[in-house]
Design a protein around this motif. Structure first.
Motif, PDB file in Angstrom:
ATOM      1  N   LYS A  16      11.052  -6.540 -12.541  1.00 58.28           N
ATOM      2  CA  LYS A  16       9.752  -7.071 -12.941  1.00 58.28           C
ATOM      3  C   LYS A  16       9.352  -8.237 -12.033  1.00 58.28           C
ATOM      4  O   LYS A  16       8.193  -8.335 -11.600  1.00 58.28           O
ATOM      5  CB  LYS A  16       9.807  -7.529 -14.403  1.00 58.28           C
ATOM      6  N   ILE A  17      10.298  -9.119 -11.722  1.00 60.39           N
ATOM      7  CA  ILE A  17      10.027 -10.259 -10.842  1.00 60.39           C
ATOM      8  C   ILE A  17       9.645  -9.779  -9.444  1.00 60.39           C
ATOM      9  O   ILE A  17       8.708 -10.283  -8.820  1.00 60.39           O
ATOM     10  CB  ILE A  17      11.249 -11.192 -10.782  1.00 60.39           C
ATOM     11  N   ILE A  18      10.388  -8.771  -8.946  1.00 63.45           N
ATOM     12  CA  ILE A  18      10.081  -8.212  -7.630  1.00 63.45           C
ATOM     13  C   ILE A  18       8.679  -7.602  -7.620  1.00 63.45           C
ATOM     14  O   ILE A  18       7.915  -7.766  -6.656  1.00 63.45           O
ATOM     15  CB  ILE A  18      11.129  -7.148  -7.239  1.00 63.45           C
ATOM     16  N   ALA A  19       8.318  -6.899  -8.704  1.00 57.39           N
ATOM     17  CA  ALA A  19       6.985  -6.298  -8.800  1.00 57.39           C
ATOM     18  C   ALA A  19       5.903  -7.371  -8.795  1.00 57.39           C
ATOM     19  O   ALA A  19       4.848  -7.207  -8.171  1.00 57.39           O
ATOM     20  CB  ALA A  19       6.894  -5.445 -10.068  1.00 57.39           C
ATOM     21  N   ILE A  20       6.153  -8.490  -9.480  1.00 58.37           N
ATOM     22  CA  ILE A  20       5.195  -9.603  -9.507  1.00 58.37           C
ATOM     23  C   ILE A  20       5.016 -10.185  -8.111  1.00 58.37           C
ATOM     24  O   ILE A  20       3.885 -10.429  -7.655  1.00 58.37           O
ATOM     25  CB  ILE A  20       5.663 -10.699 -10.487  1.00 58.37           C
ATOM     26  N   LEU A  21       6.128 -10.398  -7.396  1.00 55.10           N
ATOM     27  CA  LEU A  21       6.065 -10.955  -6.038  1.00 55.10           C
ATOM     28  C   LEU A  21       5.324  -9.996  -5.096  1.00 55.10           C
ATOM     29  O   LEU A  21       4.510 -10.439  -4.268  1.00 55.10           O
ATOM     30  CB  LEU A  21       7.478 -11.218  -5.513  1.00 55.10           C
ATOM     31  N   CYS A  22       5.601  -8.696  -5.225  1.00 60.40           N
ATOM     32  CA  CYS A  22       4.901  -7.700  -4.396  1.00 60.40           C
ATOM     33  C   CYS A  22       3.405  -7.703  -4.690  1.00 60.40           C
ATOM     34  O   CYS A  22       2.579  -7.601  -3.769  1.00 60.40           O
ATOM     35  CB  CYS A  22       5.473  -6.305  -4.644  1.00 60.40           C
ATOM     36  N   ALA A  23       3.045  -7.846  -5.967  1.00 63.72           N
ATOM     37  CA  ALA A  23       1.632  -7.873  -6.351  1.00 63.72           C
ATOM     38  C   ALA A  23       0.945  -9.100  -5.762  1.00 63.72           C
ATOM     39  O   ALA A  23      -0.202  -9.019  -5.294  1.00 63.72           O
ATOM     40  CB  ALA A  23       1.509  -7.869  -7.872  1.00 63.72           C
ATOM     41  N   ILE A  24       1.635 -10.237  -5.756  1.00 63.34           N
ATOM     42  CA  ILE A  24       1.069 -11.465  -5.185  1.00 63.34           C
ATOM     43  C   ILE A  24       0.853 -11.312  -3.682  1.00 63.34           C
ATOM     44  O   ILE A  24      -0.206 -11.669  -3.150  1.00 63.34           O
ATOM     45  CB  ILE A  24       1.997 -12.668  -5.473  1.00 63.34           C
ATOM     46  N   VAL A  25       1.863 -10.760  -2.991  1.00 62.14           N
ATOM     47  CA  VAL A  25       1.763 -10.563  -1.539  1.00 62.14           C
ATOM     48  C   VAL A  25       0.624  -9.604  -1.196  1.00 62.14           C
ATOM     49  O   VAL A  25      -0.182  -9.864  -0.287  1.00 62.14           O
ATOM     50  CB  VAL A  25       3.096 -10.038  -0.973  1.00 62.14           C
ATOM     51  N   LEU A  26       0.535  -8.486  -1.917  1.00 64.20           N
ATOM     52  CA  LEU A  26      -0.514  -7.505  -1.643  1.00 64.20           C
ATOM     53  C   LEU A  26      -1.900  -8.053  -1.962  1.00 64.20           C
ATOM     54  O   LEU A  26      -2.856  -7.807  -1.218  1.00 64.20           O
ATOM     55  CB  LEU A  26      -0.257  -6.235  -2.453  1.00 64.20           C
ATOM     56  N   SER A  27      -2.010  -8.805  -3.046  1.00 64.52           N
ATOM     57  CA  SER A  27      -3.303  -9.416  -3.392  1.00 64.52           C
ATOM     58  C   SER A  27      -3.741 -10.370  -2.295  1.00 64.52           C
ATOM     59  O   SER A  27      -4.914 -10.370  -1.890  1.00 64.52           O
ATOM     60  CB  SER A  27      -3.181 -10.172  -4.725  1.00 64.52           C
ATOM     61  N   SER A  28      -2.811 -11.160  -1.801  1.00 61.32           N
ATOM     62  CA  SER A  28      -3.118 -12.099  -0.711  1.00 61.32           C
ATOM     63  C   SER A  28      -3.542 -11.354   0.541  1.00 61.32           C
ATOM     64  O   SER A  28      -4.487 -11.756   1.235  1.00 61.32           O
ATOM     65  CB  SER A  28      -1.893 -12.970  -0.419  1.00 61.32           C
ATOM     66  N   SER A  29      -2.847 -10.243   0.830  1.00 66.68           N
ATOM     67  CA  SER A  29      -3.171  -9.448   2.016  1.00 66.68           C
ATOM     68  C   SER A  29      -4.576  -8.841   1.915  1.00 66.68           C
ATOM     69  O   SER A  29      -5.344  -8.866   2.881  1.00 66.68           O
ATOM     70  CB  SER A  29      -2.135  -8.336   2.198  1.00 66.68           C
ATOM     71  N   ILE A  30      -4.914  -8.310   0.734  1.00 64.50           N
ATOM     72  CA  ILE A  30      -6.234  -7.703   0.531  1.00 64.50           C
ATOM     73  C   ILE A  30      -7.331  -8.757   0.677  1.00 64.50           C
ATOM     74  O   ILE A  30      -8.338  -8.531   1.354  1.00 64.50           O
ATOM     75  CB  ILE A  30      -6.308  -7.034  -0.856  1.00 64.50           C
ATOM     76  N   ILE A  31      -7.140  -9.907   0.032  1.00 59.96           N
ATOM     77  CA  ILE A  31      -8.136 -10.986   0.103  1.00 59.96           C
ATOM     78  C   ILE A  31      -8.309 -11.466   1.538  1.00 59.96           C
ATOM     79  O   ILE A  31      -9.434 -11.672   2.014  1.00 59.96           O
ATOM     80  CB  ILE A  31      -7.717 -12.153  -0.812  1.00 59.96           C
ATOM     81  N   TYR A  32      -7.195 -11.629   2.259  1.00 63.18           N
ATOM     82  CA  TYR A  32      -7.248 -12.095   3.649  1.00 63.18           C
ATOM     83  C   TYR A  32      -7.999 -11.108   4.530  1.00 63.18           C
ATOM     84  O   TYR A  32      -8.847 -11.506   5.357  1.00 63.18           O
ATOM     85  CB  TYR A  32      -5.823 -12.292   4.176  1.00 63.18           C
TER      86      TYR A  32
END
Length: 264
Positions: A16-32
């Motif tokens: 679950k923690i890994i999924a949260i971190l992946c979601a944060i990274v992907l969200s940042s990538s999409i926004i960027y």
């Protein structure tokens, strides 16, 4: 009784923690990418290329899958899908990026963990090998010389991974004690004889609606009860239960039961 690791509450919390971190990274990538690429092109009245639209949509799909895993970390099949998506994106398009090979093998490993390779194993292995070969051959468009170098290096990496997997598997097999394929449901303090009968029905492959009708209970109640049962048994869900115990002889005998510590 089988020792289970991947479905324990601690392991699922890590997923679950890994999924949260992946979601944060992907969200940042999409926004960027939207800020640095999409907005500037739209301001200049330029059309977005197919690749840019595909890349953005692809990241949104993967982000959605990561969010799903935050709430259902036991669904390793979804993690496998994410791994294959990355592999099919990286291998044909990104030169000298061997992360695609690693992600492909991660996807295969997760299929085995979920027990999705138990049926029609040979056919599925042929599809897996053929798909990987096709992905590698797709790099020939970068030039024959590049393709030969890439194929040799990636094939060497694949052989090393296969050898490593075989060594670990052989080591574990040699250290496993003989175990009769029997499971006394009464060993779990919070499970009862009705749970035993339901699990027997699950082993036969019956749908929840059929089981609920035969057991004279609401389908919603059955699903909620099984969610608790699977959690207590540390198998995650129905697929996890079948992965561990599909070929086990189930019984319910409180007198011979050896209590299993309740992790809840």
């Amino acid at each position: 009784m089988k020792t289970k690791v991947i479905y324990t509450k601690y392991a699922l919390k890590c997923f679950k923690i890994i999924a949260i971190l992946c979601a944060i990274v992907l969200s940042s990538s999409i926004i960027y990418n939207v800020i640095t690429t999409t907005f500037p092109l739209l301001k200049k009245n330029n059309k977005l290329s197919f690749y840019e639209l595909f890349y953005t949509g692809y990241n949104i799909i993967v982000l959605s899958l990561c969010i799903f895993l935050i709430f259902f970390p036991q669904k390793f099949g979804i993690t496998s899908l994410i791994a294959f998506i990355y592999a099919f994106t990286i291998i044909p398009f990104e030169q000298e990026n061997y992360m695609g090979i690693m992600m492909y093998f991660l996807g295969v490993a997760l299929l085995f963990v979920r027990g999705l390779m138990k049926k029609h194993t040979k056919i599925k292995l042929i599809i897996i090998i053929a798909s990987l070969f096709a992905l590698q051959v797709s790099n020939i468009r970068f030039g024959f010389h590049y393709f030969i170098n890439y194929f040799i290096l990636s094939s060497g990496g694949i052989l090393v991974l296969c050898l490593y997997t075989f060594i670990v598997y052989a080591y574990n097999q040699n250290n496993l004690t003989h175990e009769e394929k029997k499971l006394n449901i009464a060993s779990y303090n919070r499970l009862n004889e009705r749970d035993f009968k339901i699990l027997q029905q699950i082993q036969t492959g019956k749908k929840y609606s059929v089981i609920a009708k035969e057991m004279n209970m609401a389908e919603g109640y059955l699903k909620n009860r099984l969610h608790l049962v699977f959690t207590i048994m540390e198998v995650g869900d129905r697929q996890g239960f079948m992965t561990f115990y599909d070929d086990y002889e189930l019984s319910y005998d409180p007198e011979t039961a050896i209590p299993v510590p309740d992790q809840l």
